[in-house]
Design an enzyme around this catalytic site. Structure first.
Site, PDB file in Angstrom:
ATOM      1  N   MET A   1       0.853  -1.200   0.000  1.00  0.00           N
ATOM      2  CA  MET A   1       0.000   0.000   0.000  1.00  0.00           C
ATOM      3  C   MET A   1       0.888   1.249   0.000  1.00  0.00           C
ATOM      4  SD  MET A   1      -3.477  -0.917   2.008  1.00  0.00           S
ATOM      5  CE  MET A   1      -2.908  -0.631   3.663  1.00  0.00           C
TER       6      MET A   1
ATOM      7  N   LEU B   1       6.754   3.095   1.305  1.00  0.00           N
ATOM      8  CA  LEU B   1       7.687   1.968   1.353  1.00  0.00           C
ATOM      9  C   LEU B   1       8.803   2.196   2.376  1.00  0.00           C
ATOM     10  CD1 LEU B   1       7.947   1.246  -2.493  1.00  0.00           C
ATOM     11  CD2 LEU B   1       6.448   0.149  -0.794  1.00  0.00           C
ATOM     12  N   HIS B   2       9.194   1.111   3.029  1.00  0.00           N
ATOM     13  CA  HIS B   2      10.225   1.153   4.062  1.00  0.00           C
ATOM     14  C   HIS B   2      11.043  -0.146   3.963  1.00  0.00           C
ATOM     15  CE1 HIS B   2       7.638  -1.676   6.154  1.00  0.00           C
ATOM     16  NE2 HIS B   2       6.636  -0.831   6.050  1.00  0.00           N
TER      17      HIS B   2
ATOM     18  N   GLY C   1      11.021  -2.827   5.491  1.00  0.00           N
ATOM     19  CA  GLY C   1      10.235  -4.071   5.574  1.00  0.00           C
ATOM     20  C   GLY C   1       9.791  -4.501   4.184  1.00  0.00           C
ATOM     21  N   HIS C   2       9.314  -3.524   3.391  1.00  0.00           N
ATOM     22  CA  HIS C   2       8.996  -3.832   1.992  1.00  0.00           C
ATOM     23  C   HIS C   2      10.277  -4.219   1.251  1.00  0.00           C
ATOM     24  CE1 HIS C   2       5.665  -0.844   2.931  1.00  0.00           C
ATOM     25  NE2 HIS C   2       4.985  -1.907   2.555  1.00  0.00           N
TER      26      HIS C   2
ATOM     27  N   GLN D   1      -2.473 -12.155   7.793  1.00  0.00           N
ATOM     28  CA  GLN D   1      -2.711 -11.864   6.370  1.00  0.00           C
ATOM     29  C   GLN D   1      -1.983 -12.884   5.492  1.00  0.00           C
ATOM     30  OE1 GLN D   1      -2.620  -7.848   4.389  1.00  0.00           O
ATOM     31  NE2 GLN D   1      -0.500  -8.399   3.955  1.00  0.00           N
TER      32      GLN D   1
ATOM     33  N   VAL E   1      11.384  -6.799   9.622  1.00  0.00           N
ATOM     34  CA  VAL E   1      12.563  -5.931   9.747  1.00  0.00           C
ATOM     35  C   VAL E   1      12.262  -4.942  10.862  1.00  0.00           C
ATOM     36  CG1 VAL E   1      14.077  -4.289   8.552  1.00  0.00           C
ATOM     37  CG2 VAL E   1      13.010  -6.166   7.274  1.00  0.00           C
TER      38      VAL E   1
HETATM   39  O1  PAF Z   1      -0.054  -5.667   3.462  1.00  0.00           O
HETATM   40  C1  PAF Z   1      -0.502  -4.758   2.742  1.00  0.00           C
HETATM   41  O2  PAF Z   1       0.155  -3.748   2.496  1.00  0.00           O
HETATM   42  C2  PAF Z   1      -1.909  -4.888   2.171  1.00  0.00           C
HETATM   43  O3  PAF Z   1      -2.756  -5.508   3.069  1.00  0.00           O
HETATM   44  C3  PAF Z   1      -1.939  -5.597   0.800  1.00  0.00           C
HETATM   45  C4  PAF Z   1      -1.478  -7.031   0.905  1.00  0.00           C
HETATM   46  C5  PAF Z   1      -1.055  -4.836  -0.187  1.00  0.00           C
HETATM   47  C6  PAF Z   1      -3.369  -5.599   0.262  1.00  0.00           C
HETATM   48  O4  PAF Z   1      -3.880  -4.326   0.112  1.00  0.00           O
END
Ligand code: PAF
Length: 294
Positions: free
Chosen positions: A30, A33-34, A36-37, A154, A177
């Site tokens: 979403m 970004l950091h 962890g991404h 999730q 992270v």
């Molecule tokens: O983890 C997230 O950032 C969101 O839940 C995702 C998986 C991108 C779905 O919108």
């Protein structure tokens, strides 16, 4: 990096790459970004010959009324710059009408796994997540999709959804992270004031305390959770939404701590909601080892 805000040209790009051989790898995000991404992207990047696609879309359907949809950080320009530095091949940044062109009446719901923890506190959240991730899988048709273990429930939900709906995608996990003070990296950390930061970091302290108790021989889940809750209260977190020890494979409750277990915590510090977890393999002889969910 190629940037797409509509589905059709992205599909053409992916089809072209697929003809060239090599897997398509998707990291759904979403934005904001950091690192962890970055761990998810790094894991995707290491897949031999892969084409790496990052999606950035703040998905309204996973927010309940009264949650932080309106204030959720949106930083598309710096996110695209970050993707360039991470050597991502394509970024998909669709607008609302590209992802939800009409009133959504078709939903993907995963049962049972979504009952406890965040599912209990955020009704409808996982239906929104499962639906948008299904859309993204249909748009990008990835061979591999990477998610972060911080959102453990999730990840389990998406893995089960992909398996049970025969989606031809392998779901992989990147580890959590942390900031130097132990706080798990999250887009929401930027909401925290300097004064709130130590209380937020107490969440990690609570996870470490849970581990210590298990290492010391405690096998009663309720007693470990009691110690965790006491720690969070003493640190002054504003609200404990849950602190629970469960079976890490199916999120069922535990009679006794053994095997692969997850200690999952959700709190509010000021107005900021934070989640975190630790997954451990607890063996017969009392050893406790960090583990990945899957
Ligand atoms: O983890 C997230 O950032 C969101 O839940 C995702 C998986 C991108 C779905 O919108």
């Amino acid at each position: 990096v190629e940037i797409f805000d509509t589905i059709a040209p992205l599909r053409e790009f992916v089809a072209e790459r697929r003809r060239g051989g090599g897997p398509i790898v998707l990291v759904p995000t979403m934005g904001a970004l950091h690192p962890g991404h970055g761990a998810c992207v790094g894991l995707g990047r290491r897949i031999e010959g892969g084409t790496l696609v990052v999606s950035i879309f703040v998905n309204r359907t996973q927010f309940a009324p009264g949650e932080d949809l309106a204030t959720y950080p949106r930083t598309p320009e710096s996110d695209i710059e970050q993707c360039r530095r991470w050597d991502v091949d394509a970024v998909f940044v669709p607008g609302e009408s590209e992802m939800y062109p009409s009133a959504q009446r078709t939903w993907v719901s995963v049962e049972e796994l979504t009952d406890p923890l965040c599912g209990r506190v955020r009704p409808g959240h996982f239906r929104g997540v499962a639906t948008v991730v299904t859309k993204l899988f249909n748009v990008v048709a990835p061979d591999v999709a990477v998610f972060g273990q911080k959102d453990a429930q999730q990840a389990l939900v998406i893995k089960e959804m992909a398996e049970q709906l025969n989606m031809p995608v392998e779901v992989r996990l990147a580890p959590i992270v942390r900031e130097p003070d132990g706080l798990a990296m999250s887009s929401r950390n930027r909401y925290l004031s300097p004064e709130e930061r130590p209380r937020a970091a107490a969440v990690y302290g609570a996870l470490l305390l849970g581990r210590e108790r298990i290492e010391a021989g405690e096998r009663n889940p309720a007693r470990v959770v009691e110690a965790v809750v006491r720690h969070l209260r003493a640190a002054g977190v504003d609200e404990i939404q849950y602190a629970e020890l469960r079976d890490a494979r199916d999120l069922c409750t535990l009679e006794k701590i053994a095997g692969k277990v997850i200690l999952a915590v959700a709190v509010k510090v000021g107005k900021t909601r934070l989640i975190d977890n630790a997954v451990w393999d607890v063996d017969e002889t009392g050893g406790v080892a960090d583990a990945l969910l899957f």
